[in-house]
Design a protein around this motif. Sequence first.
Motif, mmCIF file in Angstrom:
data_model
loop_
_atom_site.group_PDB
_atom_site.id
_atom_site.type_symbol
_atom_site.label_atom_id
_atom_site.label_comp_id
_atom_site.label_asym_id
_atom_site.label_seq_id
_atom_site.Cartn_x
_atom_site.Cartn_y
_atom_site.Cartn_z
ATOM 1 N N ASP A 185 13.005 -24.075 -6.949
ATOM 2 C CA ASP A 185 11.661 -24.656 -6.881
ATOM 3 C C ASP A 185 11.321 -24.975 -5.423
ATOM 4 O O ASP A 185 11.593 -26.074 -4.934
ATOM 5 N N LEU A 186 10.738 -24.020 -4.746
ATOM 6 C CA LEU A 186 10.460 -24.167 -3.324
ATOM 7 C C LEU A 186 9.497 -25.310 -3.038
ATOM 8 O O LEU A 186 9.695 -26.080 -2.081
ATOM 9 N N ARG A 187 8.456 -25.451 -3.854
ATOM 10 C CA ARG A 187 7.490 -26.522 -3.632
ATOM 11 C C ARG A 187 8.157 -27.896 -3.730
ATOM 12 O O ARG A 187 7.933 -28.767 -2.887
ATOM 13 N N ARG A 188 8.977 -28.086 -4.765
ATOM 14 C CA ARG A 188 9.675 -29.367 -4.928
ATOM 15 C C ARG A 188 10.660 -29.591 -3.790
ATOM 16 O O ARG A 188 10.807 -30.714 -3.296
ATOM 17 N N LEU A 189 11.301 -28.534 -3.363
ATOM 18 C CA LEU A 189 12.260 -28.638 -2.264
ATOM 19 C C LEU A 189 11.567 -29.098 -0.988
ATOM 20 O O LEU A 189 12.063 -29.980 -0.272
ATOM 21 N N ALA A 217 11.577 -28.206 7.644
ATOM 22 C CA ALA A 217 11.612 -28.096 6.188
ATOM 23 C C ALA A 217 11.460 -26.654 5.715
ATOM 24 O O ALA A 217 12.170 -26.207 4.810
ATOM 25 N N GLY A 218 10.525 -25.913 6.303
ATOM 26 C CA GLY A 218 10.295 -24.540 5.886
ATOM 27 C C GLY A 218 11.506 -23.651 6.075
ATOM 28 O O GLY A 218 11.893 -22.897 5.174
ATOM 29 N N ARG A 219 12.128 -23.742 7.240
ATOM 30 C CA ARG A 219 13.302 -22.911 7.545
ATOM 31 C C ARG A 219 14.490 -23.288 6.655
ATOM 32 O O ARG A 219 15.195 -22.416 6.140
ATOM 33 N N VAL A 220 14.698 -24.606 6.483
ATOM 34 C CA VAL A 220 15.825 -25.053 5.660
ATOM 35 C C VAL A 220 15.611 -24.648 4.203
ATOM 36 O O VAL A 220 16.534 -24.180 3.528
ATOM 37 N N GLY A 225 16.874 -21.549 -0.589
ATOM 38 C CA GLY A 225 16.309 -20.741 -1.663
ATOM 39 C C GLY A 225 17.127 -19.503 -1.960
ATOM 40 O O GLY A 225 17.078 -18.983 -3.081
ATOM 41 N N ARG A 226 17.917 -19.056 -0.986
ATOM 42 C CA ARG A 226 18.705 -17.838 -1.171
ATOM 43 C C ARG A 226 19.912 -18.047 -2.079
ATOM 44 O O ARG A 226 20.488 -17.068 -2.572
ATOM 45 N N ILE A 227 20.304 -19.320 -2.310
ATOM 46 C CA ILE A 227 21.498 -19.543 -3.129
ATOM 47 C C ILE A 227 21.165 -19.889 -4.570
ATOM 48 O O ILE A 227 22.060 -20.004 -5.406
ATOM 49 N N ALA A 228 19.876 -20.061 -4.908
ATOM 50 C CA ALA A 228 19.471 -20.420 -6.265
ATOM 51 C C ALA A 228 19.991 -19.392 -7.266
ATOM 52 O O ALA A 228 19.780 -18.193 -7.124
ATOM 53 N N GLY A 229 20.694 -19.885 -8.283
ATOM 54 C CA GLY A 229 21.182 -19.014 -9.346
ATOM 55 C C GLY A 229 22.461 -18.277 -9.020
ATOM 56 O O GLY A 229 23.120 -17.744 -9.914
ATOM 57 N N ALA A 230 22.845 -18.248 -7.750
ATOM 58 C CA ALA A 230 24.034 -17.489 -7.359
ATOM 59 C C ALA A 230 25.304 -18.330 -7.373
ATOM 60 O O ALA A 230 26.412 -17.793 -7.397
ATOM 61 N N VAL A 231 25.122 -19.649 -7.363
ATOM 62 C CA VAL A 231 26.276 -20.543 -7.298
ATOM 63 C C VAL A 231 26.104 -21.680 -8.303
ATOM 64 O O VAL A 231 25.030 -21.872 -8.871
#
Length: 288
Positions: A185-189, A217-220, A225-231
Amino acid sequence: MDGVTRTFVAHRNLLFTVAYEMLGSAVDAEDVLRETWLRWVGVDPGTVRDQRAYLVRITARQALSHLRALGRRKESYVGPWLPEPLLTAPDVAEDVELADSVSMAMLLVLETLAPTERAVFVLREVFDLGYDDIAEAVGKTTAAVRQIAHRARAHVAARRPGGAASAIEARRTAEAFQRAVETGDLRRLLDLLAPDVVLLTDGGGVVRAAPAPVVGAGRVAHVLGRIAGAVSLWPTRVNGDPALIVRLGGEIDTVMALRVDGGLVTGLYAVRNPEKLSRLERETVLCR
């Protein structure tokens, strides 16, 4: 158990905490404790007026020697260097001063002090050791130690991170952060990250990691976001702060400590170097 051993065991957690706060390395702190023990067994306890102060002095003296050597190793370290993370019990977070002193953020501030300044600051400000005892530990006069302490306090005050959130606020923010990362959830993040949040990643040149701090915030959020669902993410507490253990294929891949201030995540400290992930299967007892 004889009196010499009993005294050392009774103070062992304290001595480990002293060494760890001076070094930021549990492995080196354990080496310091072994050296302290070898020196302590050669002492007649009956001649020691204050056994706690005496043992702390020995520990600090050995840690100072290790700190200088560790500084040379860090000069060739690949990428950002982060302290070795420790799995800590909830009672560490309840001791506000102890939690602050062992937090990733504060340990990184202590890294900016010269070795003797760090030793003096830790012994005086965290463990309330007397100036005479500190002078004996670091090989300086009492007057010199007072000056060093004053200089170190000013240095740390200018760089100390903002006031950390309460344990309840930090836990709630960490839980929301975990859900946002897990669901992508990028917006919540973005709502949970401070505008100037900093992500530090320590791979030690062994595993892949960002070679420099990731700021904003945007860069972090993009990185996370790249690890969502992978770990899989497991909540815990590291160095008194909320943290997430990141598992990949069932194995610990990363531990990420969070710094929370005002309901926002202001700092993320991700340790990936496998050599620094050995103490995450059991809690480390820290005390003052």
